[in-house]
Motif scaffolding. Structure first.
Motif, mmCIF file in Angstrom:
data_model
loop_
_atom_site.group_PDB
_atom_site.id
_atom_site.type_symbol
_atom_site.label_atom_id
_atom_site.label_comp_id
_atom_site.label_asym_id
_atom_site.label_seq_id
_atom_site.Cartn_x
_atom_site.Cartn_y
_atom_site.Cartn_z
ATOM 1 N N UNK A 18 6.617 -18.899 -22.708
ATOM 2 C CA UNK A 18 7.482 -17.785 -22.332
ATOM 3 C C UNK A 18 8.449 -17.675 -23.458
ATOM 4 N N UNK A 19 8.863 -18.695 -23.923
ATOM 5 C CA UNK A 19 9.828 -18.852 -24.912
ATOM 6 C C UNK A 19 9.305 -18.563 -26.160
ATOM 7 N N UNK A 20 8.136 -18.955 -26.625
ATOM 8 C CA UNK A 20 7.323 -18.663 -27.857
ATOM 9 C C UNK A 20 7.090 -17.136 -27.912
ATOM 10 N N UNK A 21 6.640 -16.727 -26.947
ATOM 11 C CA UNK A 21 5.982 -15.228 -26.811
ATOM 12 C C UNK A 21 7.408 -14.169 -26.982
ATOM 13 N N UNK A 22 8.324 -14.551 -26.563
ATOM 14 C CA UNK A 22 9.667 -13.927 -26.568
ATOM 15 C C UNK A 22 10.311 -13.957 -28.207
ATOM 16 N N UNK A 23 9.998 -15.250 -28.692
ATOM 17 C CA UNK A 23 10.325 -15.246 -30.079
ATOM 18 C C UNK A 23 9.603 -14.470 -31.093
ATOM 19 N N UNK A 24 8.237 -14.682 -30.625
ATOM 20 C CA UNK A 24 7.346 -13.708 -31.611
ATOM 21 C C UNK A 24 7.479 -12.160 -31.366
ATOM 22 N N UNK A 25 7.838 -11.892 -29.965
ATOM 23 C CA UNK A 25 8.223 -10.376 -29.884
ATOM 24 C C UNK A 25 9.539 -10.192 -30.883
ATOM 25 N N UNK A 26 10.373 -10.991 -31.104
ATOM 26 C CA UNK A 26 11.637 -10.719 -32.026
ATOM 27 C C UNK A 26 11.198 -10.524 -33.292
ATOM 28 N N UNK A 27 10.416 -11.544 -33.698
ATOM 29 C CA UNK A 27 9.829 -11.676 -35.348
ATOM 30 C C UNK A 27 9.316 -10.160 -35.424
ATOM 31 N N UNK A 28 8.283 -9.689 -34.394
ATOM 32 C CA UNK A 28 7.719 -8.526 -34.608
ATOM 33 C C UNK A 28 8.575 -7.209 -34.934
#
Length: 419
Positions: A18-28
Motif C-alpha cells: 500500500x505504501x509503495x503504490x501510494x509513493x509510486x502514484x506521487x512520483x507519477x
C-alpha cells in the motif's frame, strides 16, 4: 480475517504494498507536473506517455475481464481458486476507462503550434493526423484526401461514441461477472454460475468483433495514413499476455504474503503455459504484420516501419522482439521452468516491461517528433500508473468477502488441479 489456511480468508490491503503504490502514484503526479511545467516538447511527450499508460492500464484491466469470460465460457475448473484476482482487475476497468477518456479529451482539445512545410499550424497534442482543422474540408489548405476518405470513422463524434460505448460495455460485463461471483457465495446454487456463463459468451462475441475497432481508434489512428488489418489482433495478443503476466505476478505476491495457500505449483504451471503460448501468438502476429509490409514495400504502408527503424528507435524495435519472444522461449519452454516460482516472477516482470516497450513503439514515433528517446516522463508516468493499478486492484481484491469463490461449482476441481 480467518487464518491463512482457511478457504474463507479475506485479503487485507496493508503494509509495504500500500505504501509503495501510494509513493509510486506521487512520483507519477510529479512526473506529469514536471512535463507540463517545462513546456515545449515536454508537453507533447507527457501527453504521449499519458495516452500510452492509460491505454496499457485499460488493456490490463480488460484482460482480467477477458480471462474470466473465457474461463466461464469454457467451463474451466482449474482457475476457480484464484478467479478473484482477474475479477478485481475487472472491477478497476471503469476507473481506467474514465482516465483514458479524460486524457484523450485533453489531448484532442488542447492545441500547440508546429511548423509543417514551412508554415505554422495549430494542431492537437493527440490525433493531430486526423483531428487538425481543415483536413477533411475540400478547398482547405490543410485538405488531405486520404484522411477525408476515412472521415466516417475518423471524426470526433464517432471516436467518442466508440470509446464510451465500448468501454462502457466492457466495464458492465466485468462488473457483472464479479457481482455474480459474489452473489454465488451468499446464495449458492447454479443460477449465478449459469448467468456468468451466458454473460461470458455474450461478452466474448462483442469483444471479439469490437476490440480491433477500439485498438484502431485509440492507437492506430495516431498515424492515420497507415492501416493494418492485423493491428487489432496484434494489440489483443499484447493485451492478453500483459494481463496473464499481471495475474501470475499477483498470485506469486499473494502466496509470498501467506494468502492462497491452497494454490500449488500446478496452477502457476498452467499460467506459465498460457503466457508462453500467447507470447508465441503475439510474435506470430507481430512478425506477419512486419514481414508482409516489408516484403510488399508499399510506400504508404512501409512508412510506419521506416519510422521505427530510425536511429532513435531501431534498437528498441529489435529489443521488443527479444524481450517478448526470445525471453519467454528461452526461459519458459521446459516443463520445469514453469514450476519455478522465482523464474516465473522475473519472466512476468520482464514481459510487463516488454509490452510497455511494445506500446511505446506504437505511440511515440507517431506523436513525438523532436527529442526522441527516454526521459523523466517515461519512467515517472510508468511508475505512477503502476502504483495506481496496484493500489486500485489490491483495494478491489480486499472488498471481496472471501478471496476465493467458496461456492463455485468447480472449486474442488481447482483445489485438486494437478498436471
Amino acid at each position: 480475517m480467518k487464518t491463512h489456511n482457511s478457504i474463507e480468508e479475506r485479503f487485507q490491503f496493508t503494509g509495504n504494498a500500500k505504501t509503495i503504490s501510494l509513493v509510486a502514484i506521487v512520483i507519477g503526479v510529479i512526473a506529469i507536473a514536471f512535463g507540463f511545467i517545462l513546456g515545449g516538447e515536454h508537453v507533447q511527450r507527457t501527453y504521449s506517455n499519458l495516452l500510452l499508460m492509460s491505454y496499457y492500464f485499460v488493456c490490463v484491466c480488460l484482460a482480467g475481464v477477458f480471462f474470466c469470460a473465457y474461463q466461464y465460457a469454457a467451463q474451466a475448473g482449474w482457475s476457480a481458486a484464484f478467479i478473484r484476482i482477474p475479477q478485481a482487475m475487472a472491477r478497476v476497468l471503469p476507473i481506467a476507462s474514465v482516465i483514458l477518456i479524460i486524457i484523450v479529451t485533453f489531448g484532442l482539445f488542447t492545441e500547440h503550434e508546429v511548423v509543417e512545410h514551412g508554415k505554422k499550424e495549430m494542431v492537437p497534442y493527440l490525433y493531430a493526423h486526423w483531428a487538425t482543422h481543415g483536413l477533411t474540408v475540400v478547398g482547405s489548405e490543410n485538405f488531405d484526401p486520404i484522411i477525408a476518405g476515412k472521415a466516417a470513422f475518423l471524426n470526433i463524434k464517432f471516436f467518442y461514441g466508440m470509446l464510451i460505448i465500448l468501454l462502457g460495455a466492457y466495464s458492465y460485463f466485468g462488473l457483472a461477472l464479479a457481482k455474480c461471483s459474489e452473489s454465488e457465495d451468499t446464495e449458492g446454487g447454479m443460477s449465478n454460475y449459469d448467468k456468468s456463463f451466458k454473460l461470458s459468451c455474450i461478452f466474448l462475441v462483442i469483444f471479439g468483433f469490437t476490440f480491433p475497432i477500439f485498438a484502431f481508434g485509440v492507437i492506430m489512428s495516431l498515424e492515420a495514413h497507415w492501416f493494418s488489418t492485423m493491428f487489432g489482433w496484434y494489440n489483443l495478443a499484447a493485451m492478453h499476455v500483459s494481463g496473464l503476466a499481471v495475474i501470475a505476478l499477483l498470485i506469486i505476491y499473494l502466496q509470498k504474503k501467506g494468502y492462497m495457500s491452497w494454490l500449488h505449483i500446478d496452477h502457476l504451471h498452467s499460467m506459465g503455459k498460457l503466457i508462453f503460448g500467447f507470447s508465441i501468438f503475439w510474435t506470430y502476429v507481430w512478425f506477419a504484420q512486419f514481414f508482409l509490409t516489408w516484403y510488399a514495400n508499399i510506400p504508404e504502408e512501409s512508412v510506419y516501419f521506416y519510422k521505427r527503424w530510425e536511429p532513435e528507435y531501431k534498437f528498441w524495435f529489435w529489443l521488443n522482439i527479444v524481450i517478448n519472444f526470445v525471453a519467454p522461449v528461452l526461459l519458459l519452454m521446459s516443463r520445469d521452468a514453469k514450476r519455478i516460482m522465482s523464474r516465473m516472477m522475473w519472466v512476468c516482470i520482464l514481459l510487463i516491461a516488454g509490452h510497455w516497450l511494445d506500446y511505446y513503439l506504437m505511440v511515440m514515433p507517431g506523436t513525438v517528433v523532436e527529442h526522441r528517446g527516454f526521459s523523466v516522463e517515461e519512467v515517472g508516468i510508468f511508475l505512477g500508473f503502476s502504483g495506481l493499478f496496484t493500489f486500485l486492484t489490491l483495494n478491489a481484491l480486499s472488498k471481496f468477502s472471501s478471496i476465493v469463490p467458496k461456492k463455485h461449482p468447480f472449486l474442488q476441481e481447482s483445489l485438486h488441479h494437478h498436471i
